[in-house]
Design a protein around this motif. Structure first.
Motif, PDB file in Angstrom:
ATOM      1  N   ALA A 107      37.509  16.275  69.810  1.00  0.00           N
ATOM      2  CA  ALA A 107      36.146  16.075  70.157  1.00  0.00           C
ATOM      3  C   ALA A 107      35.238  15.422  69.189  1.00  0.00           C
ATOM      4  O   ALA A 107      35.560  15.305  67.937  1.00  0.00           O
ATOM      5  CB  ALA A 107      35.490  17.829  69.824  1.00  0.00           C
ATOM      6  N   ASP A 108      34.364  14.731  69.773  1.00  0.00           N
ATOM      7  CA  ASP A 108      33.438  13.857  68.733  1.00  0.00           C
ATOM      8  C   ASP A 108      32.383  14.523  68.246  1.00  0.00           C
ATOM      9  O   ASP A 108      31.677  14.199  67.088  1.00  0.00           O
ATOM     10  CB  ASP A 108      32.798  12.545  69.439  1.00  0.00           C
ATOM     11  CG  ASP A 108      33.967  11.610  70.067  1.00  0.00           C
ATOM     12  OD1 ASP A 108      34.272  11.693  71.167  1.00  0.00           O
ATOM     13  OD2 ASP A 108      34.664  11.269  69.061  1.00  0.00           O
ATOM     14  N   ARG A 109      31.943  15.630  68.812  1.00  0.00           N
ATOM     15  CA  ARG A 109      30.778  16.509  68.253  1.00  0.00           C
ATOM     16  C   ARG A 109      31.139  17.816  68.939  1.00  0.00           C
ATOM     17  O   ARG A 109      31.553  18.085  69.892  1.00  0.00           O
ATOM     18  CB  ARG A 109      29.565  15.999  69.088  1.00  0.00           C
ATOM     19  CG  ARG A 109      28.188  16.348  68.184  1.00  0.00           C
ATOM     20  CD  ARG A 109      27.415  15.278  68.526  1.00  0.00           C
ATOM     21  NE  ARG A 109      27.514  13.794  68.048  1.00  0.00           N
ATOM     22  CZ  ARG A 109      27.892  13.139  68.952  1.00  0.00           C
ATOM     23  NH1 ARG A 109      28.280  13.386  70.186  1.00  0.00           N
ATOM     24  NH2 ARG A 109      28.026  11.909  68.617  1.00  0.00           N
ATOM     25  N   LEU A 110      30.974  19.001  68.303  1.00  0.00           N
ATOM     26  CA  LEU A 110      31.221  20.305  68.313  1.00  0.00           C
ATOM     27  C   LEU A 110      30.068  20.999  68.228  1.00  0.00           C
ATOM     28  O   LEU A 110      29.271  21.079  67.301  1.00  0.00           O
ATOM     29  CB  LEU A 110      32.414  20.607  67.333  1.00  0.00           C
ATOM     30  CG  LEU A 110      32.886  22.126  67.651  1.00  0.00           C
ATOM     31  CD1 LEU A 110      33.655  21.915  69.187  1.00  0.00           C
ATOM     32  CD2 LEU A 110      33.910  22.313  66.483  1.00  0.00           C
ATOM     33  N   PHE A 111      29.864  21.968  69.376  1.00  0.00           N
ATOM     34  CA  PHE A 111      28.687  22.913  69.325  1.00  0.00           C
ATOM     35  C   PHE A 111      29.375  24.344  69.308  1.00  0.00           C
ATOM     36  O   PHE A 111      30.237  24.552  70.309  1.00  0.00           O
ATOM     37  CB  PHE A 111      27.955  22.945  70.558  1.00  0.00           C
ATOM     38  CG  PHE A 111      26.899  21.835  70.300  1.00  0.00           C
ATOM     39  CD1 PHE A 111      27.023  20.496  70.957  1.00  0.00           C
ATOM     40  CD2 PHE A 111      25.686  22.203  70.022  1.00  0.00           C
ATOM     41  CE1 PHE A 111      26.238  19.485  70.761  1.00  0.00           C
ATOM     42  CE2 PHE A 111      24.766  21.039  69.882  1.00  0.00           C
ATOM     43  CZ  PHE A 111      25.184  19.725  70.302  1.00  0.00           C
ATOM     44  N   ILE A 112      29.214  25.293  68.579  1.00  0.00           N
ATOM     45  CA  ILE A 112      29.768  26.512  68.353  1.00  0.00           C
ATOM     46  C   ILE A 112      28.809  27.396  68.690  1.00  0.00           C
ATOM     47  O   ILE A 112      27.648  27.456  67.882  1.00  0.00           O
ATOM     48  CB  ILE A 112      30.589  26.816  67.035  1.00  0.00           C
ATOM     49  CG1 ILE A 112      31.613  25.810  67.176  1.00  0.00           C
ATOM     50  CG2 ILE A 112      31.220  28.064  67.062  1.00  0.00           C
ATOM     51  CD1 ILE A 112      32.674  25.998  66.091  1.00  0.00           C
ATOM     52  N   VAL A 113      28.652  28.181  69.600  1.00  0.00           N
ATOM     53  CA  VAL A 113      27.551  29.167  70.033  1.00  0.00           C
ATOM     54  C   VAL A 113      28.325  30.556  69.788  1.00  0.00           C
ATOM     55  O   VAL A 113      29.392  30.962  70.309  1.00  0.00           O
ATOM     56  CB  VAL A 113      27.095  29.230  71.517  1.00  0.00           C
ATOM     57  CG1 VAL A 113      26.034  29.916  71.770  1.00  0.00           C
ATOM     58  CG2 VAL A 113      27.066  27.756  71.916  1.00  0.00           C
ATOM     59  N   ALA A 114      27.227  31.668  69.105  1.00  0.00           N
ATOM     60  CA  ALA A 114      28.062  32.829  68.841  1.00  0.00           C
ATOM     61  C   ALA A 114      26.554  33.683  68.510  1.00  0.00           C
ATOM     62  O   ALA A 114      25.648  33.191  68.086  1.00  0.00           O
ATOM     63  CB  ALA A 114      28.842  32.929  67.709  1.00  0.00           C
ATOM     64  N   GLY A 115      26.846  35.064  69.154  1.00  0.00           N
ATOM     65  CA  GLY A 115      25.662  35.971  68.612  1.00  0.00           C
ATOM     66  C   GLY A 115      26.418  36.688  67.479  1.00  0.00           C
ATOM     67  O   GLY A 115      27.296  37.174  67.548  1.00  0.00           O
ATOM     68  N   LEU A 116      25.323  36.889  66.526  1.00  0.00           N
ATOM     69  CA  LEU A 116      25.842  37.392  65.200  1.00  0.00           C
ATOM     70  C   LEU A 116      25.276  38.726  65.254  1.00  0.00           C
ATOM     71  O   LEU A 116      24.312  39.167  66.126  1.00  0.00           O
ATOM     72  CB  LEU A 116      25.025  36.547  63.922  1.00  0.00           C
ATOM     73  CG  LEU A 116      25.481  35.251  63.621  1.00  0.00           C
ATOM     74  CD1 LEU A 116      24.575  34.757  62.419  1.00  0.00           C
ATOM     75  CD2 LEU A 116      26.802  35.339  63.432  1.00  0.00           C
ATOM     76  N   GLY A 117      26.108  39.575  64.629  1.00  0.00           N
ATOM     77  CA  GLY A 117      25.682  41.077  64.472  1.00  0.00           C
ATOM     78  C   GLY A 117      26.754  41.950  65.120  1.00  0.00           C
ATOM     79  O   GLY A 117      27.004  42.926  64.817  1.00  0.00           O
ATOM     80  N   LEU A 145      20.320  35.757  66.610  1.00  0.00           N
ATOM     81  CA  LEU A 145      20.146  36.749  65.792  1.00  0.00           C
ATOM     82  C   LEU A 145      19.835  38.010  66.785  1.00  0.00           C
ATOM     83  O   LEU A 145      19.082  38.093  67.572  1.00  0.00           O
ATOM     84  CB  LEU A 145      19.331  36.595  64.581  1.00  0.00           C
ATOM     85  CG  LEU A 145      19.821  35.749  63.675  1.00  0.00           C
ATOM     86  CD1 LEU A 145      18.690  35.378  62.759  1.00  0.00           C
ATOM     87  CD2 LEU A 145      20.989  35.940  63.003  1.00  0.00           C
ATOM     88  N   PRO A 146      20.331  39.231  66.520  1.00  0.00           N
ATOM     89  CA  PRO A 146      20.154  40.363  67.359  1.00  0.00           C
ATOM     90  C   PRO A 146      18.606  40.611  67.545  1.00  0.00           C
ATOM     91  O   PRO A 146      18.026  40.596  66.496  1.00  0.00           O
ATOM     92  CB  PRO A 146      21.066  41.504  66.931  1.00  0.00           C
ATOM     93  CG  PRO A 146      21.326  41.228  65.635  1.00  0.00           C
ATOM     94  CD  PRO A 146      21.198  39.745  65.517  1.00  0.00           C
TER      95      PRO A 146
END
Lengths: 413, 419
Positions: A107-117, A145-146
């Motif tokens: 990847a040239d660019r990476l987005f990581i998406v996550a919900g914390l908690g 954030l939740p």
């Protein structure tokens, strides 16, 4: 108003390759991340995107249609999720680290998406942060954030995970879910609210991916993101708006302020800074860009730090997309000590003129009424004059110790 | 004598406030470090509080020192290690976690590496340059502190790493200056107090707990080592030049004369005041040619006030970080300031612990170098350098994994792997 366009920044691992369009990879971790990637798959996207969702819960993954799925830690959790335990989530992700790395590679660019908690999102993020660092990929961690109503425990877990991640990753964009309440009416059904949030996040990511892979008119690269968002611990809001036809930028701007996760116009007015990107078709004029960005500036605080970017993407036709991220520092603000109201001491009252507070009347007392004066204590720096002082607990240690302690010396004849 | 292989000669460079010091040495099979060349050249007041003010001038002095060393040793300089100091240096403790992967919950090398890597992965604060990363503590399940985590049973390993940073501009100025003289960059750099610890204490003594206070002309550095590595380190930009300045201001003397008084302190007194009024008088020539007589007890008073304050500042910081508890064997002083007569007694009063002036352990060479506490940092760099090279040689793959931003890092936990 400060617009950061010509800042000198430390070099980051940012390169735009010459061949073709750069590849943006989006990886969703946990249930929230998976939902956002599913929303991204449903969007008509123009930049080449590689989408993936990773989770410990097989059922969640089954819902993620249209994206590549990775089941984490089969042997640990038995396909049933990690039950909100971050340690289990981290271990599961650690076990599948090579599969995650294989997905991220190239990847040239990476987005990581996550919900914390929860468990998987927070736990897998740590592993992902490590992999990203080892592979030296420019990565944006978009973290939610939740809600406050989800309870103290989830919030505490999320804050702890965020604190840790902030120091591990280059760019972290934390978005509190509570922002949803600021724009959507209270009677919105919950499912619709969540779906809207996912959509906004997806559009925001798509917009940023587009901006960085398209032909830039005003460049906004990874290093600037990093510089803006790393200075202080921040919380962000994302708004995305689209527009078409005459005054399309105005429509897009309104869209941004009405977007569910943006916090509304008020949030932009209060924010410490914002990153704004305008993407249009080949007919996007510089004048239009300028007007739009000026209008945006006006909506923000005068002292806000604004990073602007613009790009022209052939596939946009006559539509424009405006994506804005506003950030507010959560660092405790230090205020200078308040010296107090009355700085002057009252002169000793004499029989003739009772004096009230030294401020209003200049003392015209005669010598007999003045208090005895102490000899002025010399503060000599000697050879340390003109050099940055060594300070300790408010004292300038360059001044000789005997002087600071007021000790009178017998220096002989 | 046969021609020595260049690779085995290490060189330590310290750009001090009073002197630029260079030491060249090699390691004999018996763990002894043999100093084959050393030089001490005045910094000509171009370094202040450990920071370089005039790079080209210091470059010349360094070149001179290197030339003298090379001539004395008969070998060309190869690997160079640089000591870094200054009032801008700070340190933090970074924590990294690793969950235990194996089902029987026994901690293996892999978890230690992961935890340490996570701890080291924190970026330096803005405009700061990384200097050293040294393991600090290992905690199992957040509660049990262990010296060697391998083989322990638990579900989570936490590694604390002590990271030392310095102002980027100041550090890069020093590094570039050295690079211009040598033609290549230094192999590794170390905070002065870290180098001092390596010079004065064996690995076993470091493990049990050591405290070194390096009193230089511009900066006083100190470090506490315990267990796997460094527990705390810091500096305060106060040194012997402050003593000299205090004397110059107190008695209205030009600085060189005040320095002369401090230099000859042993002739008439010590750092601990003997309050006998005007019984002892010191003759000083003023600039107008007349001579004055200053009571020796006043001179001692000025000196004692300054040095006592310095030690109190250091002691307060150590108390704040609970570092005193970790020290097993008392305080060791080094640096030029350790030669001030009576300073040991003064330090003992402030620290309330045994105090001695340190000499490099297992070091051989010219007497004026080994016995000079000002050379301890440069000699310590040789031991530090050898450690860095050992780690490089032993596990290059591992080091590759641990490399962050191209910086070399020191991992004392590797010692554990050899048990």
């Amino acid at each position: 108003m400060v617009i950061d366009d010509t800042q000198i920044l430390p070099p980051g691992p940012e390169t735009v390759p010459e061949r073709g369009r750069p590849l943006t990879t989006v990886l969703g971790l946990g249930r929230a991340g998976g939902r956002v990637t599913r929303a991204l798959a449903a969007l008509p996207s123009t930049a080449p995107l590689k989408l993936g969702a990773a989770d410990t819960d097989a059922d969640n993954l089954a819902e993620c249609t249209g994206v590549q799925t990775l089941l984490l830690g089969e042997d640990w959790t038995g396909r049933a999720g990690c039950g909100g335990d971050i340690a289990v989530g981290e271990r599961a992700a650690g076990g599948s680290a090579d599969r995650l790395a294989a997905f991220m590679r190239g990847a040239d660019r990476l987005f990581i998406v996550a919900g914390l908690g929860g468990g998987t999102g927070s736990g897998a993020c740590r592993v992902a942060a490590r992999l990203v660092r080892d592979m030296q990929l420019p990565a944006f961690f978009v973290l939610t954030l939740p809600f406050s109503f989800e309870g103290n425990w989830r919030r505490t877990q999320a804050d702890a995970a965020l604190g840790e991640l902030r120091s591990l990753v280059d760019v972290a964009v934390p978005v509190p879910n509570d922002l949803l309440f600021s724009v959507l009416p209270a009677d919105t059904p919950a499912a619709k609210a969540f779906a809207e949030a996912d959509r906004v996040l997806a559009e925001g990511i798509a917009g940023l991916a587009c901006l960085m892979s398209a032909e830039p008119l005003i460049a906004l690269d990874f290093a600037r993101f990093r510089a803006a968002l790393r200075e202080h611990p921040v919380l962000c809001g994302i708004g995305v708006g689209r527009g078409r036809g005459p005054e399309r930028w105005r429509r897009a701007l309104e869209g941004v302020f009405e977007a569910p996760l943006s916090g509304g116009r008020k949030a932009f007015e209060k924010a410490d800074g914002a990153i704004v990107a305008l993407i249009g078709g080949p007919d996007l004029a510089m004048g239009e860009v300028q007007t739009c960005l000026q209008e945006f500036q006006r909506a923000c605080r005068p002292s806000a730090r604004i990073l602007a970017g613009a790009a022209a993407d052939a596939s946009f036709g006559d539509a424009v997309l405006l994506a804005a991220i506003h950030f507010t520092s959560t660092a405790p603000k230090t205020t200078p000590a308040d010296p107090g109201e009355d700085l002057q001491a009252r002169p000793t009252p004499s029989g003739k003129h009772p004096q009230r507070g030294g401020r209003r009347r200049r003392s015209t007392a005669s010598a007999s009424e003045l208090q005895g004066e102490l000899p002025l204590q010399e503060r000599t720096l000697g050879m340390f004059a003109g050099c940055p002082p060594t300070t300790y607990r408010g004292d300038n240690l360059d001044i000789p110790t005997f002087q600071r302690r007021g000790i009178i010396l017998d220096t002989g004849d | 004598m046969g021609r020595r292989r260049k690779k085995d000669i290490l060189t330590g460079i310290e750009l001090g406030t009073a002197y630029v010091k260079v030491a060249m040495g090699e390691f004999l099979p018996s763990e002894v470090v043999s100093i084959i060349g050393a030089a001490q050249v005045s910094s000509l007041h171009k370094v202040r509080k450990g920071s370089v003010l005039d790079a080209p001038a210091v470059q010349e002095q360094l070149a001179q020192a290197l030339a003298v060393s090379e001539k004395e040793s008969g070998v060309e300089i190869e690997d160079v290690f640089l000591a870094v100091t200054g009032g801008h240096i700070g340190s933090t403790t970074n924590v990294g976690n690793a969950p235990v992967q194996s089902p029987d919950r026994i901690i293996t090398e892999e978890e230690v590496v992961t935890a340490v890597r996570n701890a080291r992965s924190c970026r330096p604060p803005p405009e700061q340059s990384h200097i050293n990363s040294i393991d600090r503590r290992f905690l199992v399940d957040d509660v049990r502190e262990v010296a060697n985590p391998i083989g322990q049973v638990g579900s989570r390993l936490q590694a604390e790493v002590h990271m030392i940073y310095g102002d980027r501009g100041a550090v890069e100025t020093a590094r570039t200056l050295v690079a211009e003289v040598l033609g290549y960059r230094e192999t590794a750099r170390a905070f002065s107090a870290v180098a001092d610890t390596f010079a004065l204490f064996s690995e076993e003594e470091q493990r049990r707990g050591s405290l070194v206070v390096d009193i230089g002309a511009g900066v006083t550095e100190y470090a506490v080592f315990h267990g796997p590595g460094c527990f705390h380190s810091s500096q305060i930009a106060v040194g012997c030049e402050h003593v000299v300045n205090d004397l110059a201001v107190a008695f209205r003397l030009p600085v060189p004369r005040a320095a002369g008084i401090l230099h000859n302190l042993g002739d008439f007194g010590s750092a601990v005041t003997r309050p006998d009024g005007r019984k002892r008088l010191v003759e000083v020539e003023t600039s107008s040619g007349k001579s004055r007589r200053i009571p020796a007890s006043t001179i001692e008073q000025v000196i004692e006030l300054r040095l006592r304050e310095l030690f109190e500042v250091v002691a307060a910081d150590l108390k704040k970080t609970d570092a005193f508890q970790r020290v097993s064997n008392g305080v060791v002083l080094c640096g030029g300031g350790a030669r001030v007569p009576g300073i040991v007694r003064l330090a003992r009063q402030v620290f309330q612990m045994p105090v001695r002036v340190g000499t490099p352990y297992l070091a051989g060479g010219p007497r004026e170098v080994i016995a000079n506490p000002g050379f301890v940092t440069a000699i310590g760099l040789l031991r530090f350098g050898r450690k860095v090279r050992e780690i490089d040689r032993e596990s290059p793959g591992l080091l590759e994994q641990l490399r962050i931003d191209g910086h070399r890092i020191l991992n004392l936990a590797k010692r554990a792997f050899r048990w």
